[in-house]
Every structure is written in C-alpha cells, then in structure tokens.
Scaffold this active site. Structure first.
Site, PDB file in Angstrom:
ATOM      1  N   ASP A  57      35.412  15.655  31.037  1.00  0.00           N
ATOM      2  CA  ASP A  57      35.885  14.361  31.531  1.00  0.00           C
ATOM      3  C   ASP A  57      37.205  14.018  30.863  1.00  0.00           C
ATOM      4  O   ASP A  57      37.266  13.802  29.653  1.00  0.00           O
ATOM      5  CB  ASP A  57      34.845  13.274  31.242  1.00  0.00           C
ATOM      6  CG  ASP A  57      33.590  13.454  32.086  1.00  0.00           C
ATOM      7  OD1 ASP A  57      33.708  13.441  33.326  1.00  0.00           O
ATOM      8  OD2 ASP A  57      32.494  13.624  31.507  1.00  0.00           O
TER       9      ASP A  57
ATOM     10  N   HIS B 271      31.040  20.003  32.768  1.00  0.00           N
ATOM     11  CA  HIS B 271      32.385  19.607  33.180  1.00  0.00           C
ATOM     12  C   HIS B 271      33.076  18.950  31.996  1.00  0.00           C
ATOM     13  O   HIS B 271      32.460  18.677  30.975  1.00  0.00           O
ATOM     14  CB  HIS B 271      32.333  18.640  34.377  1.00  0.00           C
ATOM     15  CG  HIS B 271      31.570  17.378  34.078  1.00  0.00           C
ATOM     16  ND1 HIS B 271      30.212  17.297  34.222  1.00  0.00           N
ATOM     17  CD2 HIS B 271      31.974  16.181  33.612  1.00  0.00           C
ATOM     18  CE1 HIS B 271      29.808  16.083  33.867  1.00  0.00           C
ATOM     19  NE2 HIS B 271      30.867  15.376  33.480  1.00  0.00           N
TER      20      HIS B 271
ATOM     21  N   LYS C 265       7.955  14.324 -18.813  1.00  0.00           N
ATOM     22  CA  LYS C 265       6.982  14.719 -19.828  1.00  0.00           C
ATOM     23  C   LYS C 265       6.168  15.870 -19.238  1.00  0.00           C
ATOM     24  O   LYS C 265       5.334  15.666 -18.361  1.00  0.00           O
ATOM     25  CB  LYS C 265       6.081  13.525 -20.166  1.00  0.00           C
ATOM     26  CG  LYS C 265       5.296  13.720 -21.444  1.00  0.00           C
ATOM     27  CD  LYS C 265       4.512  12.465 -21.766  1.00  0.00           C
ATOM     28  CE  LYS C 265       3.517  12.750 -22.874  1.00  0.00           C
ATOM     29  NZ  LYS C 265       2.469  11.739 -22.938  1.00  0.00           N
TER      30      LYS C 265
ATOM     31  N   HIS D 108      31.070  17.658  28.677  1.00  0.00           N
ATOM     32  CA  HIS D 108      29.849  16.967  29.077  1.00  0.00           C
ATOM     33  C   HIS D 108      28.947  17.936  29.839  1.00  0.00           C
ATOM     34  O   HIS D 108      29.298  18.396  30.920  1.00  0.00           O
ATOM     35  CB  HIS D 108      30.248  15.759  29.961  1.00  0.00           C
ATOM     36  CG  HIS D 108      29.094  14.930  30.425  1.00  0.00           C
ATOM     37  ND1 HIS D 108      29.236  13.910  31.345  1.00  0.00           N
ATOM     38  CD2 HIS D 108      27.777  14.949  30.091  1.00  0.00           C
ATOM     39  CE1 HIS D 108      28.064  13.350  31.563  1.00  0.00           C
ATOM     40  NE2 HIS D 108      27.159  13.972  30.817  1.00  0.00           N
TER      41      HIS D 108
END
Ligand code: MN
Length: 419
Positions: free
Chosen positions: A51, A49, A250, A43
C-alpha cells in the site's frame, strides 16, 4: 473538484468499516503532523500487496500495488486506487484481525517524505489521473509517476492506475521489492510480525484509538551472574550466604546430590545451572505467579506441589497476594522476576517452575493456552508428533498461532499464544 476536508475524504474508509460499537465520530481527533510524509506498507491480506500512501490534506491517499513499487525504470506496476486512510495509520505495523476488511499482517516497508513534481495541487493532479512526484524514503527514491488507465475500473469498481519510476539517477534496473522485505520501522518481516504482533488495527474503532498494543511492552533483558559470582558459589562450603547481583541468597546443603547418576549432580551445580540459564527462562516467568514442583531430596524421590511462599523467603523475592483466596487456599505466590530469584528457587528445591498462563495484574486473562499432549503406555513420541501437527492445523483454522513446547521428558505442550 476533489474534497480537501479530511472528514469528507475519509467517508469511504468509514463506509467500509463498522463504527457502530462506539458513539464517537470516526477519524475524529486526527492531528496530522508533518504534512508531506509517504509510507509503503507490505500487507498480506487475501493477497500480498504493497500500500503506497501519500499524505495529502490530512489523509493518506492510497494505492494498492500488488507487485510493489520498484526502482526499476522498465516496470509498469498495476496500482489500484483505494480509499484514503486516516493519518493515524501512517506507522501502523501489526495485524488486522481476520474477518475484518484487510485482515492479515502489515509491516512498514518504507517511509519518508514526498513532494509533487508539478506546481499544481496534487489532489487536482490525482483527479486528472496523472501525478508526478518525488520520494525520499529509505528504499524508494527518485521520480515516480502514477497515471490512471483508460480502461478505468476493476471488477470491484476501483480505479486502475499504473505506477512507474522515471529513468533518473535513483533508478535501478531489475530492482525487486521482494528482495527487500523487512520493515523500516522494526527490521521485522511479515512472518515475524504475524507470529508476535505488537499491535493490531481495529478498524471498527475511531482512528485515534484503532491501533492497539498487544502483549504489552517487550520483556526486559536479564544478565547472567559474573564469573566472580560463580567462583564465590564454588567456594562456599556446605552452605552460606551467596551475594549475586546485589541480592543475598542463603544457600543450604550445597553438596547434596539432587540428580543421582554418573556423575551425580549436586545442589550447588543445580543452583549454578539455574543462575546461568535464568536469563533465558525469565521471559517466560516474570509477572506470572508460580506453582512449584519441589524435589528438595532429589529427583529420585517423588516431588510435591508447593505454592505458598515460605516465611523464610528473602524479602526481595517478589510476591503476589491473591485477594480472592478462600481459607485454606494459597494466599501468597512467588513471582520470579530476577536471576537471584531463579537461583533461590533452585536452592528451595523448586526444580519445576510452572508459571501461570496469565500475568499480573490481570490474573483472569491468560496470554496463552496449553494443550498438554502426553504419551500413554502404548504410544510413543511419533504418535505425539502426529497429534501435535493435527493440533497445529486445527489452530490455524482458528487463526491462532500454535507452537510446540517440549517438556523435557516425553510430551509436547502445544503452546497457543495470542502474541
Ligand atoms: Mn492493504
């Protein structure tokens, strides 16, 4: 005695977030599945850090580890005991809007299952400040210990713990989590998630609704024409029917020179080129109405804007009817969503394809914005670069990702994308 009711345990999580925008109770409807999961999210908020979250009693009991968990048995990592998170957060990967609590980007750095090493209720161990546990993840494995420090709380009032790895078979001396930065969920880095997040976490919403998809599904993948299909194009005379990927085109005036020069480039070569590069253009074109700058008589003559799909367009060409068109305004736009459609545009002289900044069906909601930086008569490309960098810096201050898009001529489009 530690609370075991998830609602009670999530009180702190809720207290940090503003749920006033909704009348629904936060954390409601959380249906924990699998009761012994762990996750580590990398994070990047104000500070990087990791988590570490253990699923216990219907919530994710969490520690923020600034240096990250490691297999190194010599390391003793600070782990700040933070508030429990709802289980809906378990596999969240994406961005948390700037200005919100934890604003930044998140990847699922590791996940797996865990089990307490002791018989007793893990909540009781945590209350006592000493939890021994085993992790079975993709990066982390073996016996870990979380122990509360005597020094108690940090300046924000949070408990400081230490995280360490036992010197067991899974231990790896010198192992550094920063050497293994990619997500186990997507393979992406934090930088990649930040520049093109697929989800955002709206912590102001109830947990069941907090993870919101961004930018919709990933774009489809297109394949170019086969060698046989390209050979069939080469063999066509001045014009005729070309069948590619099951579509009939075409084609007309294939030997007409569209780009004079040495050697001149014919319409056949332009159609071929557009068909071959279509797979790289289509991610920017599909689902978007198109404005064309047409050069049916070649680029030596001025082009003209064309928006209305002509009546001779093939019925397989996707079209969008603008329900809000006033009389005299364009009613029917082409939406290019296939390789044959790109080739058809080239045959139509639509050399410049200007896709709308919004995509269907919500044409009033742009998914990017363009800042058009064109040089004047007395300025050069170096001046453009200075301006483009200034725009990028300004956009960074707004939390917006800016990317340069060169137009192929002289200018730069500063592309500001929300994804
Ligand atoms: Mn965090």
């Amino acid at each position: 005695m530690a609370a075991t009711d998830p609602q009670e345990r999530l009180a702190t999580y809720r207290a940090k977030r503003d749920f006033s925008v909704t009348a629904e109770p936060s954390g409601a409807g959380a249906a924990p599945s699998g009761s012994d999961r762990f996750v580590v999210q990398r994070h990047r908020a104000r500070r990087l850090h990791y988590d570490l979250r253990l699923e216990i009693a219907g919530v994710l009991v969490s520690w923020a580890v600034p240096k990250g968990p490691t297999l190194d048995p010599k390391a003793r990592q600070l782990a700040v005991h933070v508030e429990d998170h709802p289980v809906e957060y378990f596999d969240f990967e994406g961005v948390i809007p700037k200005g919100e609590y934890g604003g930044g980007d998140v990847v699922v750095w590791d996940w797996g299952t865990w089990s307490p090493a002791k018989e007793e209720d893990p909540l009781r161990s945590i209350e006592k400040g000493d939890l021994h546990f085993d992790l079975r993840g993709e990066k982390l494995a073996g016996r870990f210990v979380l122990v509360r420090r005597d020094s108690g709380t940090d300046t924000s009032g949070k408990e400081q713990w230490l995280l360490l790895h036992k010197n067991d078979d899974a231990a790896v001396p010198g192992w550094d989590p920063e050497d293994h930065p990619r997500s186990v969920k997507s393979g992406l880095t934090n930088d990649q998630v930040a520049s093109a997040p697929s989800a955002q976490w709206r912590s102001d919403l109830p947990a069941a609704e907090a993870s919101q998809a961004l930018g919709g599904a990933p774009p489809p993948v297109w394949e170019g024409p086969t060698d046989e299909e390209l050979q069939a194009l080469d063999k066509l005379g001045k014009g005729g029917l070309w069948t590619m990927q099951g579509r009939e085109l075409k084609l007309t005036n294939l030997d007409k020179v569209l780009f004079p020069g040495q050697p001149p480039v014919t319409k056949r070569e332009v159609v071929r080129y557009y068909a071959v590069i279509a797979r790289w253009m289509l991610p920017y074109l599909y689902d978007r109405p198109l404005n064309l700058n047409r050069f049916p008589d070649g680029v030596a003559k001025p082009g003209f804007w064309h928006k209305e799909v002509p009546s001779h367009a093939p019925d397989w060409l996707q079209q969008w009817h603008n329900p809000e068109a006033d009389p005299g305004e364009t009613r029917c736009y082409a939406v290019v969503d296939s390789v044959p459609a790109v080739a058809w545009m080239a045959n139509f002289g639509g050399l410049e394809l200007h896709a709308w900044t919004s995509r269907l069906p919500d044409v009033h909601q742009p998914t990017w914005a363009l800042i058009d930086i064109d040089p004047g008569t007395t300025t050069g490309f170096d001046d453009i670069l200075v301006l483009a960098r200034l725009y990028r810096t300004a956009l960074e201050h707004l939390g917006v990702v800016g990317m340069p898009k060169v137009t192929g001529k002289r200018g730069v489009h500063d592309l500001d994308s929300d994804r």
